[in-house]
Scaffold this motif. Structure first.
Motif, PDB file in Angstrom:
ATOM      1  N   VAL A  55      32.865  20.051   0.071  1.00 28.23           N
ATOM      2  CA  VAL A  55      34.159  20.141  -0.405  1.00 28.23           C
ATOM      3  C   VAL A  55      34.305  18.546  -0.740  1.00 28.23           C
ATOM      4  O   VAL A  55      34.141  17.704  -0.465  1.00 28.23           O
ATOM      5  CB  VAL A  55      35.330  20.381   0.551  1.00 28.23           C
ATOM      6  N   VAL A  56      34.824  18.537  -2.170  1.00 31.21           N
ATOM      7  CA  VAL A  56      34.820  17.256  -2.887  1.00 31.21           C
ATOM      8  C   VAL A  56      36.416  16.663  -3.136  1.00 31.21           C
ATOM      9  O   VAL A  56      36.956  17.851  -3.658  1.00 31.21           O
ATOM     10  CB  VAL A  56      34.190  17.021  -4.136  1.00 31.21           C
ATOM     11  N   ASP A  57      36.690  15.682  -3.114  1.00 30.99           N
ATOM     12  CA  ASP A  57      38.348  15.533  -3.205  1.00 30.99           C
ATOM     13  C   ASP A  57      38.387  13.835  -3.655  1.00 30.99           C
ATOM     14  O   ASP A  57      37.436  13.236  -3.338  1.00 30.99           O
ATOM     15  CB  ASP A  57      39.058  15.740  -2.383  1.00 30.99           C
TER      16      ASP A  57
ATOM     17  N   GLN B 256      35.557   9.295  -5.401  1.00 30.22           N
ATOM     18  CA  GLN B 256      35.301  10.635  -4.500  1.00 30.22           C
ATOM     19  C   GLN B 256      34.367  10.724  -3.580  1.00 30.22           C
ATOM     20  O   GLN B 256      33.652   9.906  -3.413  1.00 30.22           O
ATOM     21  CB  GLN B 256      34.347  11.119  -6.041  1.00 30.22           C
ATOM     22  N   VAL B 257      35.063  11.735  -2.735  1.00 27.46           N
ATOM     23  CA  VAL B 257      34.439  11.664  -1.290  1.00 27.46           C
ATOM     24  C   VAL B 257      33.888  13.294  -1.157  1.00 27.46           C
ATOM     25  O   VAL B 257      34.781  14.182  -1.569  1.00 27.46           O
ATOM     26  CB  VAL B 257      35.506  11.403  -0.292  1.00 27.46           C
ATOM     27  N   VAL B 258      32.579  13.671  -0.791  1.00 30.16           N
ATOM     28  CA  VAL B 258      32.269  14.741  -0.667  1.00 30.16           C
ATOM     29  C   VAL B 258      32.331  14.860   0.905  1.00 30.16           C
ATOM     30  O   VAL B 258      31.209  14.197   1.436  1.00 30.16           O
ATOM     31  CB  VAL B 258      31.002  15.182  -1.223  1.00 30.16           C
ATOM     32  N   CYS B 259      32.287  15.951   1.414  1.00 31.54           N
ATOM     33  CA  CYS B 259      32.233  16.225   3.013  1.00 31.54           C
ATOM     34  C   CYS B 259      31.838  17.507   3.394  1.00 31.54           C
ATOM     35  O   CYS B 259      31.829  18.544   2.544  1.00 31.54           O
ATOM     36  CB  CYS B 259      33.543  15.909   3.663  1.00 31.54           C
ATOM     37  N   ARG B 260      31.245  17.759   4.426  1.00 31.09           N
ATOM     38  CA  ARG B 260      30.901  18.981   4.870  1.00 31.09           C
ATOM     39  C   ARG B 260      32.079  19.768   5.585  1.00 31.09           C
ATOM     40  O   ARG B 260      32.491  19.162   6.686  1.00 31.09           O
ATOM     41  CB  ARG B 260      29.578  18.808   5.795  1.00 31.09           C
TER      42      ARG B 260
ATOM     43  N   ARG C 295      33.335  18.171   9.081  1.00 32.72           N
ATOM     44  CA  ARG C 295      34.111  17.046   8.469  1.00 32.72           C
ATOM     45  C   ARG C 295      33.075  15.793   8.138  1.00 32.72           C
ATOM     46  O   ARG C 295      33.369  14.691   7.926  1.00 32.72           O
ATOM     47  CB  ARG C 295      35.389  16.708   9.032  1.00 32.72           C
ATOM     48  N   ARG C 296      31.999  16.057   8.127  1.00 34.58           N
ATOM     49  CA  ARG C 296      30.744  14.973   8.098  1.00 34.58           C
ATOM     50  C   ARG C 296      30.902  14.548   6.700  1.00 34.58           C
ATOM     51  O   ARG C 296      30.827  15.182   5.583  1.00 34.58           O
ATOM     52  CB  ARG C 296      29.425  15.350   8.538  1.00 34.58           C
ATOM     53  N   VAL C 297      31.042  13.256   6.198  1.00 35.05           N
ATOM     54  CA  VAL C 297      30.870  12.673   4.844  1.00 35.05           C
ATOM     55  C   VAL C 297      29.488  12.805   4.205  1.00 35.05           C
ATOM     56  O   VAL C 297      28.614  12.200   5.070  1.00 35.05           O
ATOM     57  CB  VAL C 297      31.295  11.319   4.930  1.00 35.05           C
ATOM     58  N   VAL C 298      29.312  13.509   3.342  1.00 33.38           N
ATOM     59  CA  VAL C 298      28.053  13.786   2.695  1.00 33.38           C
ATOM     60  C   VAL C 298      27.639  12.564   1.673  1.00 33.38           C
ATOM     61  O   VAL C 298      26.528  12.215   1.720  1.00 33.38           O
ATOM     62  CB  VAL C 298      27.955  15.030   1.966  1.00 33.38           C
TER      63      VAL C 298
END
Length: 266
Positions: A118-120, A145-149, A153-156
């Motif tokens: 998920v990106v936000d 921009q932050v992409v997480c699993r 909720r791990r930051v990718v």
């Protein structure tokens, strides 16, 4: 009369990792003892103290404590120097030395293509006006921009900072779209409409979002990114960054690495 000789109390203000209890360490940094020990070992592998040149005012473990504490509390260099019993210039040199190796600990994104990402985007106020623009939070900020699993909720991955008046889709295309590997299950909100790599809510012929059961499930998944960003912003440096240049990029990646460390070692 009040005593003017405050130098007698200076040793009491010298914070050291060896003298920190578990409660004090968690209060200052948000990390537990095993997590801090693992972090010290990782940073030593990336940036070992060779012993050459001018000796450091702090041992290596206390240097790591200073950097993590500065991200967590966003104290000024003068305050950090007083807390550790060193000069503000020495505190600045420690952060300048370890900020980039800490950011490198985020590492490359995982390769499992079955996971949902998920990106936000988020706005971070920054004092360096060469990198910022007045944004919808009425402050000069940058867009990151932050992409997480979604599973844990791990930051990718995190993108470089862009001026805060740019839309999320524009910042994504210029940052993460060029470095992030193609992933079939990358989801984002309606602000990423038009990007083929990101799945956004379905829309009807009139252009409006179709608010059915699929949309409600989509909102729950997208909330994972918002919750992850909220956990990252427990570190006060992501609420007001006073440093210049690439320091904001190092800070975001370093905070994301600390967030993943807390997920890996509990």
């Amino acid at each position: 009369m009040l005593r003017q000789d405050f130098g007698l109390y200076a040793p009491c203000l010298r914070l050291r990792l060896a003298r920190c209890t578990s409660a004090d360490l968690h209060a200052w940094t948000g990390l537990a003892g095993p997590q801090m020990q693992h972090l010290v070992g990782q940073l030593w592998d990336l940036a070992p103290d060779t012993g050459r040149g001018r000796p450091w005012a702090l041992p290596f473990a206390d240097q790591v404590l200073l950097v993590v504490l500065s991200y967590r509390t966003n104290l000024t260099m003068q305050q950090l120097g007083s807390l550790f019993g060193i000069s503000h210039a020495a505190a600045h040199r420690v952060i300048a030395r370890l900020a980039e190796p800490l950011a490198q600990l985020l590492g490359p994104p995982p390769t499992d293509r079955r996971e949902l990402w998920v990106v936000d985007g988020t706005l971070i106020p920054v004092h360096d006006q060469r990198r910022t623009a007045k944004s919808k939070n009425y402050r000069r900020s940058v867009n990151v921009q932050v992409v997480c699993r979604a599973r844990d909720r791990r930051v990718v991955a995190v993108g470089d900072a862009w001026p805060g008046n740019r839309n999320d889709i524009v910042v994504f295309r210029e940052t993460l779209a060029k470095t992030l590997p193609d992933h079939p299950r990358l989801s984002g909100d309606g602000g990423y409409r038009g990007c083929d790599r990101i799945r956004t809510p379905r829309r009807g012929p009139d252009g409006r979002i179709i608010k059915d059961r699929t949309y409600h499930r989509f909102r729950k998944r997208r909330a994972v990114a918002e919750h992850t960003i909220a956990r990252l912003k427990d570190h006060q440096i992501l609420r007001q960054c006073r440093r210049r240049g690439d320091a904001i990029n190092h800070a975001v990646a370093g905070v994301a690495a600390l967030h993943n460390l807390k997920l890996d070692i509990r």
